[in-house]
Motif scaffolding. Structure first.
Motif, PDB file in Angstrom:
ATOM      1  N   ASN A  75      56.635  53.130-112.705  1.00 23.33           N
ATOM      2  CA  ASN A  75      57.807  52.433-113.245  1.00 23.33           C
ATOM      3  C   ASN A  75      58.949  53.357-113.649  1.00 23.33           C
ATOM      4  O   ASN A  75      60.025  52.899-113.994  1.00 23.33           O
ATOM      5  CB  ASN A  75      57.393  51.603-114.468  1.00 23.33           C
ATOM      6  CG  ASN A  75      56.528  50.417-114.083  1.00 23.33           C
ATOM      7  OD1 ASN A  75      56.432  50.069-112.915  1.00 23.33           O
ATOM      8  ND2 ASN A  75      55.904  49.798-115.067  1.00 23.33           N
ATOM      9  N   LEU A  97      64.661  50.310-105.240  1.00 24.37           N
ATOM     10  CA  LEU A  97      64.930  48.929-105.664  1.00 24.37           C
ATOM     11  C   LEU A  97      66.303  48.819-106.314  1.00 24.37           C
ATOM     12  O   LEU A  97      67.059  47.878-106.063  1.00 24.37           O
ATOM     13  CB  LEU A  97      63.842  48.455-106.637  1.00 24.37           C
ATOM     14  CG  LEU A  97      64.079  47.071-107.244  1.00 24.37           C
ATOM     15  CD1 LEU A  97      64.034  45.989-106.180  1.00 24.37           C
ATOM     16  CD2 LEU A  97      63.054  46.772-108.328  1.00 24.37           C
ATOM     17  N   GLN A  98      66.625  49.798-107.146  1.00 20.92           N
ATOM     18  CA  GLN A  98      67.926  49.805-107.806  1.00 20.92           C
ATOM     19  C   GLN A  98      69.048  49.888-106.761  1.00 20.92           C
ATOM     20  O   GLN A  98      70.041  49.176-106.843  1.00 20.92           O
ATOM     21  CB  GLN A  98      67.984  50.975-108.797  1.00 20.92           C
ATOM     22  CG  GLN A  98      69.360  51.367-109.293  1.00 20.92           C
ATOM     23  CD  GLN A  98      70.074  50.229-109.972  1.00 20.92           C
ATOM     24  OE1 GLN A  98      69.469  49.333-110.536  1.00 20.92           O
ATOM     25  NE2 GLN A  98      71.411  50.240-109.889  1.00 20.92           N
ATOM     26  N   ILE A 133      55.524  45.750-116.229  1.00 17.66           N
ATOM     27  CA  ILE A 133      56.586  45.718-115.220  1.00 17.66           C
ATOM     28  C   ILE A 133      57.656  46.750-115.566  1.00 17.66           C
ATOM     29  O   ILE A 133      57.928  47.006-116.737  1.00 17.66           O
ATOM     30  CB  ILE A 133      57.178  44.290-115.165  1.00 17.66           C
ATOM     31  CG1 ILE A 133      56.146  43.346-114.569  1.00 17.66           C
ATOM     32  CG2 ILE A 133      58.462  44.256-114.369  1.00 17.66           C
ATOM     33  CD1 ILE A 133      56.561  41.919-114.593  1.00 17.66           C
ATOM     34  N   ALA A 134      58.259  47.327-114.535  1.00 11.73           N
ATOM     35  CA  ALA A 134      59.291  48.339-114.754  1.00 11.73           C
ATOM     36  C   ALA A 134      60.558  47.703-115.335  1.00 11.73           C
ATOM     37  O   ALA A 134      60.902  46.567-115.025  1.00 11.73           O
ATOM     38  CB  ALA A 134      59.625  49.017-113.442  1.00 11.73           C
ATOM     39  N   ILE A 139      63.408  48.475-114.479  1.00 15.68           N
ATOM     40  CA  ILE A 139      64.310  48.244-113.347  1.00 15.68           C
ATOM     41  C   ILE A 139      64.090  46.840-112.779  1.00 15.68           C
ATOM     42  O   ILE A 139      65.045  46.099-112.523  1.00 15.68           O
ATOM     43  CB  ILE A 139      64.085  49.307-112.248  1.00 15.68           C
ATOM     44  CG1 ILE A 139      64.504  50.696-112.738  1.00 15.68           C
ATOM     45  CG2 ILE A 139      64.830  48.946-110.963  1.00 15.68           C
ATOM     46  CD1 ILE A 139      65.992  50.904-112.865  1.00 15.68           C
ATOM     47  N   VAL A 140      62.816  46.456-112.628  1.00 16.01           N
ATOM     48  CA  VAL A 140      62.498  45.127-112.109  1.00 16.01           C
ATOM     49  C   VAL A 140      63.036  44.066-113.066  1.00 16.01           C
ATOM     50  O   VAL A 140      63.684  43.104-112.658  1.00 16.01           O
ATOM     51  CB  VAL A 140      60.969  44.988-111.914  1.00 16.01           C
ATOM     52  CG1 VAL A 140      60.601  43.561-111.584  1.00 16.01           C
ATOM     53  CG2 VAL A 140      60.481  45.940-110.842  1.00 16.01           C
ATOM     54  N   VAL A 182      66.757  43.768-112.656  1.00 17.48           N
ATOM     55  CA  VAL A 182      67.179  43.097-111.424  1.00 17.48           C
ATOM     56  C   VAL A 182      67.023  41.583-111.570  1.00 17.48           C
ATOM     57  O   VAL A 182      67.919  40.812-111.224  1.00 17.48           O
ATOM     58  CB  VAL A 182      66.355  43.624-110.222  1.00 17.48           C
ATOM     59  CG1 VAL A 182      66.570  42.761-108.986  1.00 17.48           C
ATOM     60  CG2 VAL A 182      66.712  45.070-109.919  1.00 17.48           C
ATOM     61  N   VAL A 183      65.889  41.140-112.109  1.00 16.21           N
ATOM     62  CA  VAL A 183      65.634  39.703-112.206  1.00 16.21           C
ATOM     63  C   VAL A 183      66.527  39.055-113.267  1.00 16.21           C
ATOM     64  O   VAL A 183      67.154  38.019-113.029  1.00 16.21           O
ATOM     65  CB  VAL A 183      64.139  39.438-112.493  1.00 16.21           C
ATOM     66  CG1 VAL A 183      63.888  37.954-112.724  1.00 16.21           C
ATOM     67  CG2 VAL A 183      63.278  39.943-111.342  1.00 16.21           C
ATOM     68  N   TRP A 184      66.636  39.663-114.454  1.00 17.69           N
ATOM     69  CA  TRP A 184      67.426  39.059-115.536  1.00 17.69           C
ATOM     70  C   TRP A 184      68.917  39.094-115.254  1.00 17.69           C
ATOM     71  O   TRP A 184      69.682  38.289-115.785  1.00 17.69           O
ATOM     72  CB  TRP A 184      67.104  39.726-116.871  1.00 17.69           C
ATOM     73  CG  TRP A 184      65.851  39.168-117.465  1.00 17.69           C
ATOM     74  CD1 TRP A 184      64.600  39.658-117.297  1.00 17.69           C
ATOM     75  CD2 TRP A 184      65.721  37.993-118.279  1.00 17.69           C
ATOM     76  NE1 TRP A 184      63.686  38.866-117.955  1.00 17.69           N
ATOM     77  CE2 TRP A 184      64.348  37.835-118.570  1.00 17.69           C
ATOM     78  CE3 TRP A 184      66.617  37.051-118.784  1.00 17.69           C
ATOM     79  CZ2 TRP A 184      63.867  36.793-119.351  1.00 17.69           C
ATOM     80  CZ3 TRP A 184      66.135  36.009-119.571  1.00 17.69           C
ATOM     81  CH2 TRP A 184      64.773  35.887-119.839  1.00 17.69           C
ATOM     82  N   GLN A 185      69.327  40.027-114.426  1.00 20.33           N
ATOM     83  CA  GLN A 185      70.721  40.072-114.027  1.00 20.33           C
ATOM     84  C   GLN A 185      71.100  38.758-113.339  1.00 20.33           C
ATOM     85  O   GLN A 185      72.202  38.252-113.501  1.00 20.33           O
ATOM     86  CB  GLN A 185      70.874  41.256-113.076  1.00 20.33           C
ATOM     87  CG  GLN A 185      72.235  41.454-112.480  1.00 20.33           C
ATOM     88  CD  GLN A 185      72.128  42.311-111.223  1.00 20.33           C
ATOM     89  OE1 GLN A 185      71.042  42.740-110.827  1.00 20.33           O
ATOM     90  NE2 GLN A 185      73.236  42.538-110.597  1.00 20.33           N
ATOM     91  N   ASP A 229      67.000  52.504-118.167  1.00 17.58           N
ATOM     92  CA  ASP A 229      66.753  51.823-116.896  1.00 17.58           C
ATOM     93  C   ASP A 229      67.249  50.373-116.927  1.00 17.58           C
ATOM     94  O   ASP A 229      67.855  49.903-115.974  1.00 17.58           O
ATOM     95  CB  ASP A 229      65.268  51.779-116.543  1.00 17.58           C
ATOM     96  CG  ASP A 229      64.466  52.961-117.024  1.00 17.58           C
ATOM     97  OD1 ASP A 229      64.973  53.731-117.860  1.00 17.58           O
ATOM     98  OD2 ASP A 229      63.324  53.094-116.569  1.00 17.58           O
ATOM     99  N   ALA A 279      70.010  48.893-114.407  1.00 18.28           N
ATOM    100  CA  ALA A 279      69.765  47.878-113.387  1.00 18.28           C
ATOM    101  C   ALA A 279      70.477  46.572-113.688  1.00 18.28           C
ATOM    102  O   ALA A 279      70.841  45.830-112.787  1.00 18.28           O
ATOM    103  CB  ALA A 279      68.257  47.623-113.264  1.00 18.28           C
TER     104      ALA A 279
END
Lengths: 273, 322
Positions: A206, A226-227, B130-131, B133-134, B137-140, B260, B264
């Motif tokens: 992560n 991914l970013q 969960i990262a 970054i993930v 991305v999703v909450w964005q 992060d 993101a």
């Protein structure tokens, strides 16, 4: 009696509402990732796809597969190395205390709380000068070093719980420092190895700051990939969601099957637990 | 609790008897590689960064000539860094408070001898695996003002929909240095995502604290006729004080390092409403090539963290038996 039943009903209702709230982002990510491009529409985010379309998963995989491979090449060796060193350190600090060992331990531990920005400039320069900038071995080295404090902490606290009498018995059988470690400590260490294994794998997988600073495109781990995918304007968000799930899946699967050990790592990281 | 001298002699009788053996050297030899690695990569590098922060290295080419406190003066007068400090303050306070309250609330619910306890517990903790970054991305997308959560709010009849992370409003907006002091509303979006991710951590810690309270203590208070609410405040909560300290320090620690998620989800934001020192340092150093100023920002981050972490570590390890 009836009041109690009402209370229980309210309790479960509240729990379910929270559970739904925690799952909501997963639901949205999943249904969006399964939509064909034609159904990806800001106004219809919550609607289920009319048919399941895996093309966004294909596109995301195409973009992320080098990153996924890099992250595996990175996380697995880093986890194994850090676990082995952590076990040796924990053994020395718990069963063979010497003057100043506790102070030393405290200085080691502080290493996991620093903001990594405060070592980033020298780190970049050193990695560059020893030829490890932009390489997987370089990132492995960095993750091993900054993973040492938590690994040492987990093993040390685990070994403190092993009675000294066991070691005394082993000593009577003629074992020395390494003999005791091999014949008594290591066989009992499996749970600690599982805890640090899961924790470190998750952390390395992560991680973003080191990955973004120390690597450039073809060698970037999955989170940087991914970013980049989500930062790109031309990528549809069904692809972004598929990518997000794909990048989260390895650690999520580990969590689903070995969650108990993950939580132990989580609690251990707060020093007192 | 200080070290008990008596216990020291019980656990370490060997040393007194044996003057010198390999066995006394092995533990130190074992630790030596790690000691060197941490000494260099943590403490050495911090000193190095500290030195850089006092130099004129604000271009791509290293210039290590002495610059005094000029970089620190520069960042503290900088609109961006002032915004960072404000954002960090509001983010930390709200993130820690909300995560703590939700974590405690869920821990108490889960502790009621419920069915499917394992399932609920796992559901509340899984975002931790969960990262960031993930999550970003999703909450964005979830907090994108033109979709996601706002579609639901709209369906519920709300006309004034929140603008989430694109909002540049600062409440109450008091002039302070170069910036307006107050809560940037855009930060609320980031806080929601961060709480989603981290409240399970608070829950796990509180749950382990609750499990350590003997059942008969909980039951005795209940039998005494005290209603549940009073029992909780008078009996249960004081037992959780130590856990609360841990929760607060760990959440502050996470909050101060937040990078992060912002990267993101929002980036620094318009007028730096969602910027953080971590982000500022990263961009100032590696995109702006102002290495010395970046170093100064990271030293401030380190000092802010050390204020909380050093006493906590000392306090945590002091209570241990030798």
């Amino acid at each position: 009696m009836s009041l109690r039943r009402v209370n229980r009903a309210v309790l479960y209702l509240v729990l379910c509402v929270f559970a739904a709230g925690y799952l909501m982002p997963v639901y949205v990510a999943l249904i969006t990732s399964l939509k064909p491009n034609s159904e990806v529409d800001l106004a219809r985010m919550w609607q289920l796809p009319t048919r399941i379309d895996l093309s966004s998963w294909g596109q995301a995989f195409e973009r992320l597969s080098p990153g996924l491979a890099t992250s595996l090449e990175l996380a697995i060796p880093a986890t194994i190395i850090v676990a082995i060193i952590g076990a040796c350190n924990g053994y020395a600090l718990s069963k063979w205390r010497f003057p100043g060992s506790r102070t030393l331990f405290q200085w080691l531990l502080f290493g996991m709380f620093i903001p990594y920005q405060s070592v980033l400039i020298p780190l970049l320069k050193v990695m560059d000068s020893i030829g490890l900038y932009n390489s997987v071995p370089g990132l492995v080295l960095v993750h091993v070093i900054y993973g040492l404090p938590i690994a040492t902490l987990i093993f040390r606290n685990f070994y403190v719980g092993i009675p000294d009498d066991l070691l005394e018995a082993g000593r009577i059988d003629g074992n020395g420092y390494w003999g005791l470690f091999r014949s008594i400590i290591l066989p009992l260490s499996v749970p600690a190895f599982v805890v640090i294994g899961i924790w470190e794998f998750t952390q390395v997988w992560n991680e973003f700051l080191f990955a973004a600073t120390l690597t450039t495109p073809p060698h970037q781990p999955v989170m940087v990939a991914l970013q980049n995918l989500s930062g790109s304007q031309i990528v549809q968000w069904n692809v972004q969601m598929a990518g997000a799930i794909m990048a989260a899946l390895p650690t999520l699967i580990v969590y689903i099957f070995l969650g108990k050990y993950f939580v132990r790592g989580l609690l251990a990281g707060s020093v007192k637990g | 609790m200080a070290m008990q001298p008596a216990e020291m002699t019980i656990t370490q009788p060997r040393r007194a008897r044996k003057p010198w053996t390999w066995e006394r050297v092995y533990p130190i030899l074992t630790l030596l590689p790690s000691i060197i690695a941490i000494a260099v990569f943590v403490y050495g590098f911090i000193v190095w960064t500290g030195v850089v922060s006092f130099t004129k290295w604000n271009t791509l080419v290293p210039d290590l000539s002495w610059n005094g406190f000029a970089n620190y003066r520069a960042i503290f007068q900088d609109f961006r860094f002032q915004s960072d400090l404000r954002n960090l303050l509001f983010f930390t306070v709200l993130f820690v408070l909300v995560s703590m309250i939700i974590g405690l609330f869920l821990a108490v619910l889960v502790d009621q001898k419920i069915r499917l306890e394992g399932l609920f517990r796992s559901l509340f903790i899984f975002p931790m695996a969960i990262a960031f970054i993930v999550t970003g991305v999703v909450w964005q997308w979830l907090l994108n003002p033109s979709t996601g959560v706002n579609l639901i709010l709209k369906a519920l009849g709300l006309t004034h929909l929140p603008k989430w992370y694109v909002d540049i409003t600062i409440v109450p907006s008091i002039p302070w240095g170069h910036i307006k002091f107050g809560l940037p509303l855009a930060l609320l979006a980031v806080i929601i995502a961060a709480v989603w991710q981290m409240s399970g951590f608070a829950m796990a810690l509180y749950l382990s604290g609750l499990r350590a309270i003997p059942d008969d203590l909980k039951e005795a208070a209940a039998v005494d006729g005290a209603n549940a609410w009073t029992t909780f405040w008078r009996v249960i909560l004081p037992q959780l004080n130590a856990v609360t300290v841990t929760v607060v320090i760990m959440l502050i620690h996470i909050s101060m390092k937040t990078f992060d998620l912002i990267y993101a989800m929002t980036g620094p934001g318009a007028a730096f409403v969602t910027d953080m020192p971590s982000m500022d340092m990263f961009q100032t150093t590696f995109q702006g090539n102002h290495y010395a100023q970046g170093a100064a920002i990271s030293i401030i981050m380190l000092l802010l963290l050390a204020i909380f972490i050093v006493p906590y570590l000392t306090y945590s390890l002091r209570g241990e038996k030798p």
